[in-house]
Design an enzyme around this catalytic site. Structure first.
Site, short mmCIF file in Angstrom:
data_model
loop_
_atom_site.label_atom_id
_atom_site.label_comp_id
_atom_site.label_asym_id
_atom_site.label_seq_id
_atom_site.Cartn_x
_atom_site.Cartn_y
_atom_site.Cartn_z
N SER A 197 0.86 -1.19 0.00
CA SER A 197 0.00 0.00 0.00
C SER A 197 0.89 1.23 0.00
O SER A 197 2.04 1.18 0.48
CB SER A 197 -0.86 0.03 1.27
OG SER A 197 -1.46 1.30 1.43
N TYR B 162 -1.23 -0.95 10.23
CA TYR B 162 -1.38 -1.20 8.78
C TYR B 162 -0.10 -0.82 8.02
O TYR B 162 0.39 -1.60 7.19
CB TYR B 162 -2.58 -0.38 8.28
CG TYR B 162 -2.96 -0.65 6.84
CD1 TYR B 162 -3.60 -1.83 6.48
CD2 TYR B 162 -2.69 0.28 5.84
CE1 TYR B 162 -3.96 -2.08 5.16
CE2 TYR B 162 -3.05 0.05 4.53
CZ TYR B 162 -3.69 -1.13 4.19
OH TYR B 162 -4.04 -1.37 2.88
P1 NAP Z 1 -11.64 -5.84 1.00
O1 NAP Z 1 -12.58 -5.36 -0.03
O2 NAP Z 1 -11.89 -5.54 2.43
O3 NAP Z 1 -11.46 -7.44 0.81
C1 NAP Z 1 -10.58 -8.13 1.65
C2 NAP Z 1 -10.45 -9.56 1.20
O4 NAP Z 1 -9.51 -10.24 2.06
C3 NAP Z 1 -11.75 -10.35 1.29
O5 NAP Z 1 -11.77 -11.31 0.25
C4 NAP Z 1 -11.62 -11.05 2.65
O6 NAP Z 1 -12.41 -12.25 2.76
C5 NAP Z 1 -10.15 -11.39 2.63
N1 NAP Z 1 -9.60 -11.62 3.97
C6 NAP Z 1 -9.49 -10.73 4.99
N2 NAP Z 1 -8.92 -11.33 6.07
C7 NAP Z 1 -8.69 -12.61 5.72
C8 NAP Z 1 -8.16 -13.74 6.39
N3 NAP Z 1 -7.74 -13.67 7.67
N4 NAP Z 1 -8.09 -14.92 5.73
C9 NAP Z 1 -8.52 -15.02 4.45
N5 NAP Z 1 -9.03 -14.00 3.75
C10 NAP Z 1 -9.12 -12.80 4.38
O7 NAP Z 1 -10.14 -5.29 0.72
P2 NAP Z 1 -9.54 -4.57 -0.58
O8 NAP Z 1 -9.77 -3.12 -0.46
O9 NAP Z 1 -9.95 -5.29 -1.79
O10 NAP Z 1 -7.97 -4.79 -0.30
C11 NAP Z 1 -7.26 -5.88 -0.86
C12 NAP Z 1 -5.78 -5.67 -0.53
O11 NAP Z 1 -5.34 -4.42 -1.07
C13 NAP Z 1 -5.49 -5.59 0.97
O12 NAP Z 1 -4.25 -6.21 1.26
C14 NAP Z 1 -5.40 -4.11 1.23
O13 NAP Z 1 -4.61 -3.82 2.35
C15 NAP Z 1 -4.74 -3.63 -0.05
N6 NAP Z 1 -4.98 -2.22 -0.33
C16 NAP Z 1 -6.23 -1.71 -0.49
C17 NAP Z 1 -6.41 -0.36 -0.75
C18 NAP Z 1 -7.77 0.25 -0.96
O14 NAP Z 1 -7.84 1.49 -1.11
N7 NAP Z 1 -8.84 -0.51 -0.98
C19 NAP Z 1 -5.28 0.49 -0.82
C20 NAP Z 1 -4.02 -0.05 -0.63
C21 NAP Z 1 -3.87 -1.41 -0.40
P3 NAP Z 1 -14.00 -12.17 3.21
O15 NAP Z 1 -14.74 -11.64 2.02
O16 NAP Z 1 -14.35 -13.57 3.53
O17 NAP Z 1 -14.04 -11.24 4.38
#
Ligand code: NAP
Length: 253
Positions: A142, A155
């Site tokens: 990130s 984080y």
């Molecule tokens: P999200 O919409 O909250 O989705 C998170 C995903 O991770 C879901 O599929 C969730 O499963 C799964 N997950 C969470 N904890 C888990 C665990 N302990 N075991 C197995 N699966 C788990 O998140 P996102 O925004 O798509 O983010 C995806 C990645 O990108 C993350 O690493 C996040 O830190 C990174 N990121 C995101 C952003 C942003 O702006 N969104 C920015 C920078 C980096 P369930 O559906 O079953 O809960």
């Protein structure tokens, strides 16, 4: 198709960025296994949607922070498809709060889910990738790893850790034709950013105004970068952190 015949494993594939990554890899011909934690309905809907388009996608429930569960998932993929070419370590959570009030549980949960999971899955796929003499590992970091953000010490530490792990592992297994890269997304439209997005109003306009491209990122913007790093187009790129943030961190006005 860029990934015909390839086998991919994506963590956190049920929603948001991970879901878009699953779709992009499968569209390009990979057979894809993904894991999720608790959202079985979303996971099953994605599997059904992909099957309807003639794509082979399977889902497993698992907690990525648990080493034994990661090992078991990798074994299941090997039992089914006999190899693993691509690992996308995407699963992640936030538990924001100022350090002064942060509980040890919220510190540990974020470190375990975001960072230890990368250790768990990277180690589990290393042996098959090394014996195949082929592998692509992409870790989701990130921009928070490099830019201060109040309330995100846990984080940011987890995402900074991912960048260090990425560079070190790249030096360890490059000789086996395995690349290890990371993506640093900016502000992407997913459930994770729902709280900030739902603020709306002036505060939100300020956030968007700070992004050079004047829009939030879409999950597909990150999926396209993951697809590139997972493909042979990126065969000579390793140990790299690719920022995909629409210019958020350029500091322009
Ligand atoms: P999200 O919409 O909250 O989705 C998170 C995903 O991770 C879901 O599929 C969730 O499963 C799964 N997950 C969470 N904890 C888990 C665990 N302990 N075991 C197995 N699966 C788990 O998140 P996102 O925004 O798509 O983010 C995806 C990645 O990108 C993350 O690493 C996040 O830190 C990174 N990121 C995101 C952003 C942003 O702006 N969104 C920015 C920078 C980096 P369930 O559906 O079953 O809960």
């Amino acid at each position: 198709m860029k990934l015909a015949g390839k086998i991919a494993l994506v963590t956190g594939g049920s929603r948001g960025i991970g879901k878009a990554v699953v779709e992009a890899l499968a569209r390009e011909g990979a057979k894809v296994a993904f894991v999720y934690k608790s959202n079985a309905d979303s996971a099953n809907a994605l599997v059904a949607d992909q099957a309807a388009q003639g794509r082979e996608v399977i889902a497993f429930q698992c907690d990525v922070s648990k080493k034994d569960e990661a090992d078991a998932i990798v074994q299941k993929v090997l039992d089914k498809w006999s190899r693993i070419d691509i690992l996308i370590n995407n699963a992640g959570i936030i538990k924001d709060g100022l350090l002064a009030a942060m509980t040890a549980e919220n510190w540990q949960a974020v470190i375990d889910t975001n960072l230890t999971s990368v250790f768990n899955f990277a180690q589990a796929v290393m042996r098959p990738m090394m014996s195949q003499r082929y592998g692509r590992i992409v870790n989701m970091s990130s921009v928070a790893a490099e830019y201060g953000n109040q309330g995100q010490v846990n984080y940011a530490a987890s995402k900074g850790g991912i960048q260090g792990l990425t560079r070190c592992l790249a030096t360890e297994i490059g000789r086996r034709n395995i690349t290890v890269n990371a993506i640093a997304p900016g502000f992407i439209e997913t459930d994770m950013t729902e709280t900030v997005r739902s603020m709306g109003g002036e505060k939100f306009k300020e956030v968007v105004a700070g992004i050079s491209l004047r829009r939030l990122g879409k999950p597909e913007d990150i999926a396209n970068a993951a697809l590139f790093l997972a493909s042979d187009d990126a065969a000579y790129i390793t140990g790299h952190v690719l920022t995909v943030d629409g210019g958020l961190t350029l500091g322009g006005i």
